[in-house]
Design a protein around this motif. Sequence first.
Motif, short mmCIF file in Angstrom:
data_model
loop_
_atom_site.label_atom_id
_atom_site.label_comp_id
_atom_site.label_asym_id
_atom_site.label_seq_id
_atom_site.Cartn_x
_atom_site.Cartn_y
_atom_site.Cartn_z
N UNK A 45 31.16 -51.37 7.39
CA UNK A 45 32.53 -51.04 6.94
C UNK A 45 33.49 -50.92 8.11
N UNK A 46 34.69 -51.44 7.93
CA UNK A 46 35.69 -51.39 8.99
C UNK A 46 36.43 -50.06 9.01
N UNK A 47 37.30 -49.90 10.00
CA UNK A 47 38.10 -48.69 10.11
C UNK A 47 39.32 -48.79 9.21
N UNK A 48 39.65 -47.70 8.53
CA UNK A 48 40.75 -47.73 7.57
C UNK A 48 42.12 -47.84 8.26
N UNK A 49 42.34 -47.04 9.28
CA UNK A 49 43.65 -47.05 9.96
C UNK A 49 43.43 -47.04 11.46
N UNK A 50 43.02 -48.16 12.03
CA UNK A 50 42.71 -48.17 13.47
C UNK A 50 43.96 -47.99 14.31
N UNK A 51 43.76 -47.38 15.49
CA UNK A 51 44.86 -47.23 16.44
C UNK A 51 45.13 -48.52 17.21
N UNK A 52 44.10 -49.37 17.33
CA UNK A 52 44.28 -50.65 18.02
C UNK A 52 43.21 -51.61 17.52
N UNK A 53 43.56 -52.88 17.51
CA UNK A 53 42.61 -53.92 17.13
C UNK A 53 42.77 -55.10 18.09
N UNK A 137 36.86 -59.33 14.67
CA UNK A 137 37.82 -58.35 15.15
C UNK A 137 37.10 -57.08 15.60
N UNK A 138 37.69 -56.42 16.59
CA UNK A 138 37.24 -55.12 17.06
C UNK A 138 38.36 -54.12 16.77
N UNK A 139 37.96 -52.86 16.53
CA UNK A 139 38.96 -51.85 16.24
C UNK A 139 38.51 -50.52 16.81
N UNK A 140 39.49 -49.66 17.11
CA UNK A 140 39.20 -48.33 17.64
C UNK A 140 40.16 -47.34 17.00
N UNK A 141 39.62 -46.15 16.69
CA UNK A 141 40.43 -45.06 16.16
C UNK A 141 40.11 -43.79 16.93
N UNK A 142 41.13 -43.10 17.42
CA UNK A 142 40.95 -41.84 18.12
C UNK A 142 41.06 -40.68 17.13
N UNK A 143 40.07 -39.78 17.15
CA UNK A 143 40.09 -38.60 16.31
C UNK A 143 40.22 -37.34 17.14
N UNK A 144 40.08 -36.20 16.48
CA UNK A 144 40.24 -34.93 17.18
C UNK A 144 39.12 -34.68 18.18
N UNK A 145 37.87 -35.00 17.81
CA UNK A 145 36.72 -34.71 18.67
C UNK A 145 35.93 -35.95 19.05
N UNK A 146 36.27 -37.11 18.51
CA UNK A 146 35.49 -38.32 18.76
C UNK A 146 36.35 -39.53 18.50
N UNK A 149 34.47 -46.79 17.06
CA UNK A 149 34.55 -48.19 17.47
C UNK A 149 33.88 -49.03 16.40
N UNK A 150 34.50 -50.14 16.05
CA UNK A 150 33.93 -51.00 15.01
C UNK A 150 34.15 -52.45 15.36
N UNK A 151 33.14 -53.27 15.08
CA UNK A 151 33.26 -54.73 15.11
C UNK A 151 32.33 -55.28 14.06
N UNK A 156 30.33 -47.34 15.80
CA UNK A 156 29.82 -46.23 16.60
C UNK A 156 30.86 -45.12 16.66
N UNK A 157 30.38 -43.89 16.54
CA UNK A 157 31.23 -42.72 16.73
C UNK A 157 30.77 -42.01 18.00
N UNK A 158 31.68 -41.84 18.95
CA UNK A 158 31.34 -41.27 20.25
C UNK A 158 32.17 -40.01 20.46
N UNK A 159 31.50 -38.87 20.57
CA UNK A 159 32.20 -37.63 20.84
C UNK A 159 32.78 -37.62 22.25
N UNK A 160 33.95 -37.06 22.41
CA UNK A 160 34.58 -37.03 23.73
C UNK A 160 33.74 -36.26 24.74
#
Length: 381
Positions: A45-53, A137-146, A149-151, A156-160
């Motif tokens: 599944x892709x990211x719903x509202x990515x910050x960048x693609x 396509x590749x996409x990234x979304x920044x969250x509060x704690x993590x 990344x999706x392609x 992958x979800x990576x905690x800060x």
Amino acid sequence: MNDQGPSLESAPQHTDPAPAFVPSAPPAVPQHDVDPVTQLAPEIPGLDAPDATCTLTPGTAAQLARHNALRAAPRYIAIFLAIAIPASTIVLLWLGLPMEPILAIQGVVVAYVVIVMYFSLQRQFRSLSRSDVTTGSCAVTLGADALDLAEGSSRTRIGYDRIRSVRATRRVVTLSFDNRHLALPRALFPDALLTRLRPLVETASAARPSPLPPFPRLPQPQSHTVIASDTARRLTIARRLELWRRVSGQLATVLLLIEACALGALASGIPGALTALVIASLFGLTIRFWMRRPSESALRQYQGMLPVASGLAAQFGTDAVVLGGATFMLRAPYSIVNKVVVRTDCAVLSYGNTALVYPRALFPPETCRRLRELGVTVVER
């Protein structure tokens, strides 16, 4: 996009404290009225509202393959030279050549190994990308704690708190986390996004974006397990030993012992050969002892990827297997999976040039039988 390993290197060829975000619940129980092995494996599944693609083109994939090959090559070159240099030295000394030609020939051997290994690794990393067939396509979304990344083949979800550094060049951005490095296209991280990301990684008091939604789960997994407190240690040891469990690793060990005996015999006859054999054997036992006692730094990859008490599941389709946990999903087409080796302590997917090591419970006997019917090489030991 994988640097792996889960080499997921490589991967392949790990571990650290549990991520700050709450892991998703264990996977749902399989639905037995539907047999997903007769269907195509689900897409990631892709990211719903990515910050960048960005678009992963064949050219972009080639850049990442070159970057990963340069990073992985030194290890493999050292292994091959440890075998090739003594072997060629023994042959050249046996032929009675003077020292100058021997040194010249050894220089040629080193150059040959370096060039062949680099281009071989580049081809293998390139084969892990599906963009040689079509763009993705590749996409990234920044969250509060993590961050997410999706392609096309992974998410992958990576905690800060797991990220140690963020390095950006003109073509590649490298995230260093869990004792490994992940190379991503520079276009996926524009300057504005890097400016937002670095404070989140480096400063605990930085302004935080909205929390990420729950990490997706597999819809119909056929097998799943729960991560125990010692899972990270067991998988780390199994991954370290995997190279030497293979036939090629065992042959390399025997060849190194033979080379040590031959060099000892050339220097001091039979006593020298026996002394060299004893020293080489003790050195090998010391290395094996060290490999079975991983440090906290070595454990970071699996501790971050598989938090304790989280779920790990596998869904098998007719074209691929999808692996999903609390922080990652990976879709591995059978065309890229060279072999599946099921051992008593783990299961190993040979994913391109990367050995992906997972708990054995994901590959029960019935699943192994179905994979063989689909043409996948499965070895149970």
